[in-house]
Design a protein around this motif. Structure first.
Motif, PDB file in Angstrom:
ATOM      1  N   THR A  23      26.565  -4.768  42.029  1.00  0.00           N
ATOM      2  CA  THR A  23      25.434  -4.425  41.168  1.00  0.00           C
ATOM      3  C   THR A  23      24.135  -4.352  41.970  1.00  0.00           C
ATOM      4  O   THR A  23      23.357  -3.404  41.826  1.00  0.00           O
ATOM      5  CB  THR A  23      25.304  -5.446  40.023  1.00  0.00           C
ATOM      6  OG1 THR A  23      26.547  -5.484  39.307  1.00  0.00           O
ATOM      7  CG2 THR A  23      24.189  -5.075  39.074  1.00  0.00           C
ATOM      8  N   ASN A  26      24.124  -1.302  44.222  1.00  0.00           N
ATOM      9  CA  ASN A  26      23.944  -0.081  43.450  1.00  0.00           C
ATOM     10  C   ASN A  26      22.489   0.092  43.017  1.00  0.00           C
ATOM     11  O   ASN A  26      21.938   1.185  43.110  1.00  0.00           O
ATOM     12  CB  ASN A  26      24.866  -0.062  42.240  1.00  0.00           C
ATOM     13  CG  ASN A  26      24.810   1.271  41.539  1.00  0.00           C
ATOM     14  OD1 ASN A  26      25.175   2.291  42.122  1.00  0.00           O
ATOM     15  ND2 ASN A  26      24.318   1.286  40.310  1.00  0.00           N
ATOM     16  N   VAL A  27      21.854  -0.980  42.557  1.00  0.00           N
ATOM     17  CA  VAL A  27      20.443  -0.898  42.153  1.00  0.00           C
ATOM     18  C   VAL A  27      19.571  -0.538  43.347  1.00  0.00           C
ATOM     19  O   VAL A  27      18.682   0.315  43.250  1.00  0.00           O
ATOM     20  CB  VAL A  27      19.987  -2.227  41.502  1.00  0.00           C
ATOM     21  CG1 VAL A  27      18.480  -2.278  41.341  1.00  0.00           C
ATOM     22  CG2 VAL A  27      20.679  -2.433  40.169  1.00  0.00           C
ATOM     23  N   ARG A  30      20.166   3.098  44.261  1.00  0.00           N
ATOM     24  CA  ARG A  30      19.625   3.971  43.228  1.00  0.00           C
ATOM     25  C   ARG A  30      18.105   4.040  43.316  1.00  0.00           C
ATOM     26  O   ARG A  30      17.508   5.118  43.199  1.00  0.00           O
ATOM     27  CB  ARG A  30      20.062   3.476  41.847  1.00  0.00           C
ATOM     28  CG  ARG A  30      19.714   4.433  40.724  1.00  0.00           C
ATOM     29  CD  ARG A  30      20.193   3.941  39.385  1.00  0.00           C
ATOM     30  NE  ARG A  30      19.563   2.655  39.092  1.00  0.00           N
ATOM     31  CZ  ARG A  30      20.175   1.656  38.464  1.00  0.00           C
ATOM     32  NH1 ARG A  30      21.408   1.771  38.071  1.00  0.00           N
ATOM     33  NH2 ARG A  30      19.533   0.533  38.225  1.00  0.00           N
ATOM     34  N   ASP A  31      17.454   2.903  43.548  1.00  0.00           N
ATOM     35  CA  ASP A  31      15.995   2.879  43.615  1.00  0.00           C
ATOM     36  C   ASP A  31      15.445   3.478  44.905  1.00  0.00           C
ATOM     37  O   ASP A  31      14.421   4.152  44.893  1.00  0.00           O
ATOM     38  CB  ASP A  31      15.465   1.449  43.455  1.00  0.00           C
ATOM     39  CG  ASP A  31      15.603   0.943  42.032  1.00  0.00           C
ATOM     40  OD1 ASP A  31      15.886   1.760  41.131  1.00  0.00           O
ATOM     41  OD2 ASP A  31      15.432  -0.268  41.824  1.00  0.00           O
ATOM     42  N   SER A  34      18.097   7.234  45.420  1.00  0.00           N
ATOM     43  CA  SER A  34      18.510   8.011  44.239  1.00  0.00           C
ATOM     44  C   SER A  34      19.989   8.412  44.278  1.00  0.00           C
ATOM     45  O   SER A  34      20.357   9.508  43.887  1.00  0.00           O
ATOM     46  CB  SER A  34      17.639   9.263  44.080  1.00  0.00           C
ATOM     47  OG  SER A  34      16.305   8.901  43.862  1.00  0.00           O
ATOM     48  N   VAL A  35      20.823   7.502  44.792  1.00  0.00           N
ATOM     49  CA  VAL A  35      22.281   7.707  44.771  1.00  0.00           C
ATOM     50  C   VAL A  35      22.930   6.468  44.161  1.00  0.00           C
ATOM     51  O   VAL A  35      22.335   5.387  44.141  1.00  0.00           O
ATOM     52  CB  VAL A  35      22.862   7.969  46.182  1.00  0.00           C
ATOM     53  CG1 VAL A  35      22.327   9.251  46.771  1.00  0.00           C
ATOM     54  CG2 VAL A  35      22.614   6.805  47.107  1.00  0.00           C
ATOM     55  N   GLN A  36      24.132   6.649  43.686  1.00  0.00           N
ATOM     56  CA  GLN A  36      24.874   5.521  43.113  1.00  0.00           C
ATOM     57  C   GLN A  36      26.176   5.319  43.869  1.00  0.00           C
ATOM     58  O   GLN A  36      26.718   6.269  44.441  1.00  0.00           O
ATOM     59  CB  GLN A  36      25.210   5.797  41.645  1.00  0.00           C
ATOM     60  CG  GLN A  36      24.046   5.735  40.726  1.00  0.00           C
ATOM     61  CD  GLN A  36      24.512   5.654  39.286  1.00  0.00           C
ATOM     62  OE1 GLN A  36      24.181   4.702  38.622  1.00  0.00           O
ATOM     63  NE2 GLN A  36      25.250   6.626  38.818  1.00  0.00           N
ATOM     64  N   ILE A  37      26.659   4.101  43.850  1.00  0.00           N
ATOM     65  CA  ILE A  37      27.978   3.817  44.393  1.00  0.00           C
ATOM     66  C   ILE A  37      28.987   4.403  43.409  1.00  0.00           C
ATOM     67  O   ILE A  37      28.905   4.133  42.202  1.00  0.00           O
ATOM     68  CB  ILE A  37      28.195   2.292  44.535  1.00  0.00           C
ATOM     69  CG1 ILE A  37      27.206   1.717  45.548  1.00  0.00           C
ATOM     70  CG2 ILE A  37      29.636   1.988  44.931  1.00  0.00           C
ATOM     71  CD1 ILE A  37      27.223   0.210  45.639  1.00  0.00           C
ATOM     72  N   TRP A  40      30.760   2.350  40.349  1.00  0.00           N
ATOM     73  CA  TRP A  40      30.182   1.005  40.328  1.00  0.00           C
ATOM     74  C   TRP A  40      30.324   0.378  38.946  1.00  0.00           C
ATOM     75  O   TRP A  40      30.588  -0.817  38.827  1.00  0.00           O
ATOM     76  CB  TRP A  40      28.720   1.013  40.774  1.00  0.00           C
ATOM     77  CG  TRP A  40      27.764   1.443  39.703  1.00  0.00           C
ATOM     78  CD1 TRP A  40      27.346   2.708  39.433  1.00  0.00           C
ATOM     79  CD2 TRP A  40      27.154   0.601  38.733  1.00  0.00           C
ATOM     80  NE1 TRP A  40      26.498   2.701  38.350  1.00  0.00           N
ATOM     81  CE2 TRP A  40      26.363   1.425  37.897  1.00  0.00           C
ATOM     82  CE3 TRP A  40      27.185  -0.769  38.470  1.00  0.00           C
ATOM     83  CZ2 TRP A  40      25.631   0.934  36.828  1.00  0.00           C
ATOM     84  CZ3 TRP A  40      26.443  -1.253  37.412  1.00  0.00           C
ATOM     85  CH2 TRP A  40      25.681  -0.417  36.601  1.00  0.00           C
ATOM     86  N   PHE A  41      30.158   1.156  37.886  1.00  0.00           N
ATOM     87  CA  PHE A  41      30.239   0.592  36.536  1.00  0.00           C
ATOM     88  C   PHE A  41      31.674   0.195  36.202  1.00  0.00           C
ATOM     89  O   PHE A  41      31.921  -0.917  35.728  1.00  0.00           O
ATOM     90  CB  PHE A  41      29.700   1.580  35.502  1.00  0.00           C
ATOM     91  CG  PHE A  41      29.717   1.030  34.111  1.00  0.00           C
ATOM     92  CD1 PHE A  41      28.798   0.077  33.717  1.00  0.00           C
ATOM     93  CD2 PHE A  41      30.675   1.439  33.196  1.00  0.00           C
ATOM     94  CE1 PHE A  41      28.819  -0.465  32.439  1.00  0.00           C
ATOM     95  CE2 PHE A  41      30.704   0.913  31.916  1.00  0.00           C
ATOM     96  CZ  PHE A  41      29.781  -0.037  31.538  1.00  0.00           C
ATOM     97  N   ASP A 116      35.464   7.998  39.109  1.00  0.00           N
ATOM     98  CA  ASP A 116      35.063   8.764  40.286  1.00  0.00           C
ATOM     99  C   ASP A 116      36.118   8.744  41.397  1.00  0.00           C
ATOM    100  O   ASP A 116      36.540   9.793  41.878  1.00  0.00           O
ATOM    101  CB  ASP A 116      33.739   8.230  40.853  1.00  0.00           C
ATOM    102  CG  ASP A 116      32.596   8.359  39.864  1.00  0.00           C
ATOM    103  OD1 ASP A 116      32.631   9.292  39.046  1.00  0.00           O
ATOM    104  OD2 ASP A 116      31.676   7.521  39.919  1.00  0.00           O
TER     105      ASP A 116
END
Length: 162
Positions: A23, A26-27, A30-31, A34-37, A40-41, A116
């Motif tokens: 988490t 990922n944050v 993202r911050d 501007s990409v996500q793992i 991750w969710f 994904d």
């Protein structure tokens, strides 16, 4: 027994750490970028399920789950022990079928995967099923120790390993 409990604690703690790291990373990504793992969710919720089952195993064995002791506090030691036996028997009566049903879920997962990366869900469900089984086994051990009056073993298992 202390080694089994220590291993159970390590597994639960590892998956809690994995959730926190996943988490936080990922944050951060993202911050900053501007990409996500990917996944991750899905990964975090699967890891949370695993940590929950392994944590339930520990809480059940130690009898340290949230409870209301209004009745228990006003009983004599012998009556307390039998109330603990009854409560543990009821807990076991729920945990054993739960463990069985989680294994049924493992068997029926088939080729389902995460969104994904298409990681097989059966891996996550299997580790959770082992945790659910461990919860039922530790409840059974607690029940036997309480019913036989060997509560000192329950308290001694809470001490750290030598």
């Amino acid at each position: 027994m202390r080694r089994v409990l220590a291993a159970t604690e390590v597994v639960a703690a590892f998956f809690l750490l994995a959730i926190a790291l996943l988490t936080a990373c990922n944050v951060l990504l993202r911050d900053l970028f501007s990409v996500q793992i990917p996944d991750w969710f899905d990964g975090a919720r699967m890891l949370q399920g695993i940590a929950l089952f392994w944590g339930v195993a520990l809480a059940t064995y130690h009898g340290s789950h949230i409870c209301v002791d209004i009745l228990w506090e006003h009983m004599r030691p012998g009556a307390r022990r039998w109330l603990d036996v009854l409560a543990t028997a009821i807990t076991l009566a729920f945990l054993a079928p739960l463990a069985w049903m989680v294994w049924i879920k493992v068997g029926s997962t088939g080729t389902q995967g995460t969104m994904d990366l298409r990681l097989p869900l059966v891996w996550f469900y299997s580790v959770a099923a082992v945790g659910a089984t461990m919860a039922a086994v530790l409840a059974a051990i607690r029940l036997v120790l309480l019913a036989s009056g060997r509560t000192a073993l329950l308290e001694s298992s809470a001490r750290p390993l030598d």
